[in-house]
Design a protein around this motif. Structure first.
Motif, PDB file in Angstrom:
ATOM      1  N   ALA A 121       4.156  72.211  -5.008  1.00 39.61           N
ATOM      2  CA  ALA A 121       4.953  73.092  -5.874  1.00 39.61           C
ATOM      3  C   ALA A 121       5.045  74.486  -5.242  1.00 39.61           C
ATOM      4  O   ALA A 121       6.094  75.152  -5.297  1.00 39.61           O
TER       5      ALA A 121
ATOM      6  N   GLN B 271       4.636  70.390 -11.255  1.00 38.52           N
ATOM      7  CA  GLN B 271       5.137  69.070 -11.647  1.00 38.52           C
ATOM      8  C   GLN B 271       4.511  68.664 -12.972  1.00 38.52           C
ATOM      9  O   GLN B 271       5.193  68.374 -13.925  1.00 38.52           O
ATOM     10  N   SER B 272       3.180  68.655 -12.997  1.00 43.05           N
ATOM     11  CA  SER B 272       2.461  68.138 -14.177  1.00 43.05           C
ATOM     12  C   SER B 272       2.490  69.111 -15.346  1.00 43.05           C
ATOM     13  O   SER B 272       2.400  68.710 -16.497  1.00 43.05           O
TER      14      SER B 272
ATOM     15  N   SER C 268       3.354  64.232  -3.928  1.00 41.21           N
ATOM     16  CA  SER C 268       4.552  64.634  -4.666  1.00 41.21           C
ATOM     17  C   SER C 268       5.782  64.556  -3.765  1.00 41.21           C
ATOM     18  O   SER C 268       5.779  65.076  -2.651  1.00 41.21           O
TER      19      SER C 268
ATOM     20  N   GLU D  70      -2.210  64.633   3.565  1.00 34.85           N
ATOM     21  CA  GLU D  70      -2.835  64.083   2.365  1.00 34.85           C
ATOM     22  C   GLU D  70      -2.801  62.566   2.309  1.00 34.85           C
ATOM     23  O   GLU D  70      -3.703  61.965   1.744  1.00 34.85           O
TER      24      GLU D  70
HETATM   25  O1  M6R Z   1       1.311  69.312 -10.982  1.00 30.53           O
HETATM   26  P1  M6R Z   1       1.464  70.451 -10.003  1.00 30.53           P
HETATM   27  O2  M6R Z   1       2.828  70.508  -9.392  1.00 30.53           O
HETATM   28  O3  M6R Z   1       1.058  71.771 -10.549  1.00 30.53           O
HETATM   29  O4  M6R Z   1       0.460  70.092  -8.829  1.00 30.53           O
HETATM   30  C1  M6R Z   1       0.278  70.960  -7.758  1.00 30.53           C
HETATM   31  C2  M6R Z   1      -0.442  70.302  -6.619  1.00 30.53           C
HETATM   32  O5  M6R Z   1      -1.703  69.848  -7.026  1.00 30.53           O
HETATM   33  C3  M6R Z   1       0.348  69.112  -6.046  1.00 30.53           C
HETATM   34  O6  M6R Z   1       1.629  69.500  -5.648  1.00 30.53           O
HETATM   35  C4  M6R Z   1      -0.381  68.512  -4.845  1.00 30.53           C
HETATM   36  O7  M6R Z   1      -0.367  69.401  -3.787  1.00 30.53           O
HETATM   37  C5  M6R Z   1       0.259  67.186  -4.441  1.00 30.53           C
HETATM   38  N1  M6R Z   1      -0.737  66.205  -4.206  1.00 30.53           N
HETATM   39  C6  M6R Z   1       1.087  67.277  -3.209  1.00 30.53           C
HETATM   40  O8  M6R Z   1       1.636  66.074  -2.825  1.00 30.53           O
END
Ligand code: M6R
Length: 609
Positions: free
Chosen positions: A302, A347-348, A399, A487
């Motif tokens: 993100a 995202q979450s 993601s 990752e």
């Molecule tokens: O749910 P969020 O977008 O806030 O999460 C942020 C990161 O934890 C998330 O983008 C993480 O880096 C992913 N595993 C990347 O693929």
């Protein structure tokens, strides 16, 4: 993503529907509901939360009957709640509907229906469908469904039932998947194969604008004008576990392939004839005049989307941006005032560090604009302005579709702010919007390169390091590509701004070093070409992603694999470009035998510090 199941046959519908919804749980949902026809009327139950909560209600008051529709909802319009859950019913409760997708023109239709005297119970876009069906109903539910579909814009798959036509289900599809399953003395509708796989393997895939009418003994297909059509049956050979992943070996690959649709859903209703329209971003020109600095804060992928956001906002709205990872921001004593706008991406919507950043900013009086994928999430609840990515649930830890939709949202915000500041010409707005609308096609092009990328990844699977270089927006794409590689494949990977190579990193390049180059930006292409020649002369193996017009130059420079994007604005290039990198990371991980969807030490949602 929402799920639909429908049943018409001789057996009791309730258990078949609940069981089908459970098979769709992997898609993610926040509420569930059923409608079943019994003794002259439609009964329904719907509940916020897990299917288990719906089951508890059904245990107390079961729905008897052998025709019904069921739904799991992933909120887009209106927060998760009992009343917003599906099915939605007409005021006289004679018509029930379940819906997946987004009705783009629902506000317009809602206003019209309210003027006609309809009363709305929920905040959903779906409820307009129930009332529209009622408004067109004059004894023939098929005719009403046909007329209703013609009024709807956006994406939808619909399951419809009417108590006047109790032996019938109607299914309609536009831009949202819907299948028909044929059984013995029973037939099914579903949004995805797993929901009905234990009952039948004989499936018809509805295409856009097609309507199916099901009874227990028959299924008839029609085009949007009601002309009868023939369709070809598909026999499903996957096992149930594969079916959840739509036949893909991993959710990550499924989600990579869902990106064209995810972007379409992000843009629905936001690029209109009158330009960019962001309903939930309520910053006015006066608000913006007061804002003297903007912070972008997020974590992981993100954050990487935020990097592009900074570039877009600075370019179009000419507002200086500070960007920080949330874990740093919260302890850095950032300068925040009432005139700060904090833009967060998640995202979450549940990431602990991002929530802490919001908390700090709000306490200092800042305004918070959130880009998130989850309606009703903590981030969404805390924010003053929200832009939902509408990517549908992302299950793989890595993601992918959340990232491209966040990037699209950042560009929309940049254009919106530029418009408020009077810095965006109609012509520029139109040109960029058109190019953005075209990006799903360029993602498709990237997806078509899957096999070639797979080959390259397998050939190089024993590499120890992989480096990515680019300039400007391309460098931002490299940062995200490098994170994906680390990752899921556990290969050491770093991204460098290509102009920095000579200041140190080129010392790492030796015979056989694998370098991925993102070179989509016209204005820096010549510079990047020189960087490519420098690493090639030290024996590096190069894979490049560039514009078609630069193919020859790259091939002459000895680049081993060239992937080209056609017809695009430079600013949109990061959207398709990252897809090549995601695919490389994915195939490298598969080639190395990694558990792609569940990489070691990582969780999907990082709700602790
Ligand atoms: O749910 P969020 O977008 O806030 O999460 C942020 C990161 O934890 C998330 O983008 C993480 O880096 C992913 N595993 C990347 O693929």
């Amino acid at each position: 993503m929402c799920g639909i199941v429908g049943y018409v046959g001789d057996r009791q519908a309730q258990d078949i529907l609940v069981n089908g919804l459970e098979k769709l749980e992997y898609r993610g949902y926040d509420s569930a509901g059923l409608a079943v026809f019994d003794e002259g009327k439609i009964d329904y139950q719907k509940k916020k939360g897990r299917i288990q909560q719906l089951k508890e209600v059904l245990d107390e008051k079961p729905l008897a009957g052998s025709v019904g529709i069921g739904h799991t909802r992933w909120a887009t319009h209106g927060e998760p709640s009992d009343v917003n859950a599906h099915p939605h019913v007409s005021s006289d409760e004679k018509i029930a509907v379940v819906h997946n997708g987004i009705i783009e023109n629902y506000m317009e239709l809602k206003d019209k229906l309210i003027k006609e005297g309809y009363e709305f119970q929920s905040d959903t876009d779906t409820e307009v469908v129930a009332h529209l069906l009622d408004s067109y109903y004059d004894g023939d539910i098929f005719e009403a469904a046909k007329k209703t579909a013609k009024d709807l814009k956006g994406s939808y798959s619909l399951g419809i039932m009417s108590s006047d036509d109790p032996d019938k289900l109607i299914a309609i599809r536009k831009n949202s998947p819907l299948i028909i399953g044929m059984g013995e003395n029973e037939n099914f509708i579903a949004s995805d194969v797993p929901a009905i796989l234990e009952h039948t393997r004989n499936i018809y895939y509805l295409d856009n604008d097609e309507i199916a009418v099901l009874t227990k003994d028959s299924v008839d297909f029609y085009d949007e004008d009601g002309n009868s059509i023939e369709k070809k049956e598909t026999v499903i050979t996957w096992d149930p576990e594969d079916a959840e992943k739509g036949g893909y070996p991993y959710f990550m690959l499924k989600e990579i392939n869902e990106q064209p649709k995810a972007i379409e859903d992000t843009l629905i209703g936001r690029i209109t004839e009158d330009g960019i329209k962001l309903d939930d971003v309520i910053i006015t020109k006066e608000d913006l005049d007061k804002i003297d600095h903007v912070h972008i804060v997020a974590c992981g992928t993100a954050y990487n989307a935020g990097l592009l956001g900074k570039a877009f906002i600075e370019k179009y709205a000419r507002i200086p941006i500070e960007i920080e990872t949330a874990s740093e921001y919260r302890y850095k004593d950032p300068i925040i005032t009432e005139n700060t706008l904090l833009i967060v991406l998640s995202q979450s919507g549940e990431t602990a560090d991002t929530l802490a950043a919001i908390d700090i900013a709000k306490k200092a009086g800042a305004r918070v604009l959130a880009i998130t994928n989850v309606v009703g999430s903590s981030v969404a609840r805390e924010a003053d302005d929200i832009l939902y990515t509408n990517a549908g649930p992302e299950i793989a830890v890595a993601s992918t579709k959340a990232y491209v939709t966040q990037v699209a949202c950042m560009l929309l915000i940049a254009l919106h702010l530029a418009k408020l500041k009077g810095l965006l010409s109609e012509e520029d707005q139109k040109r960029i919007a058109e190019s953005l609308l075209n990006s799903p096609k360029q993602i498709e092009e990237a997806l078509e390169a899957s096999e070639e990328i797979e080959e390259f990844a397998y050939e190089n699977k024993d590499l120890h390091d992989v480096y990515l270089i680019g300039r400007g927006l391309d460098y931002d794409s490299c940062i995200e590509g490098s994170l994906k590689i680390k990752e899921i494949s556990y290969v050491h990977s770093e991204s460098f701004s290509a102009g920095e190579l000579k200041h140190g990193p080129i010392a790492l390049v030796e015979d056989g070093t694998v370098l991925l180059v993102v070179a989509t930006q016209d204005k820096t292409f010549d510079k990047l070409l020189s960087n490519i020649l420098e690493v090639r002369s030290r024996g590096a193996k190069v894979l490049a992603i560039a514009q078609e017009k630069h193919r020859d130059a790259l091939e002459k420079a000895g680049v081993e694999k060239v992937f080209c994007i056609t017809d695009l604005e430079d600013d949109i290039a990061p959207i398709p470009a990252v897809v090549y990198l995601q695919l490389f990371a994915y195939y490298l991980a598969v080639a190395r035998g990694c558990d792609v969807d569940k990489p070691k030490n990582l969780a999907k949602s990082v709700t602790v510090e």
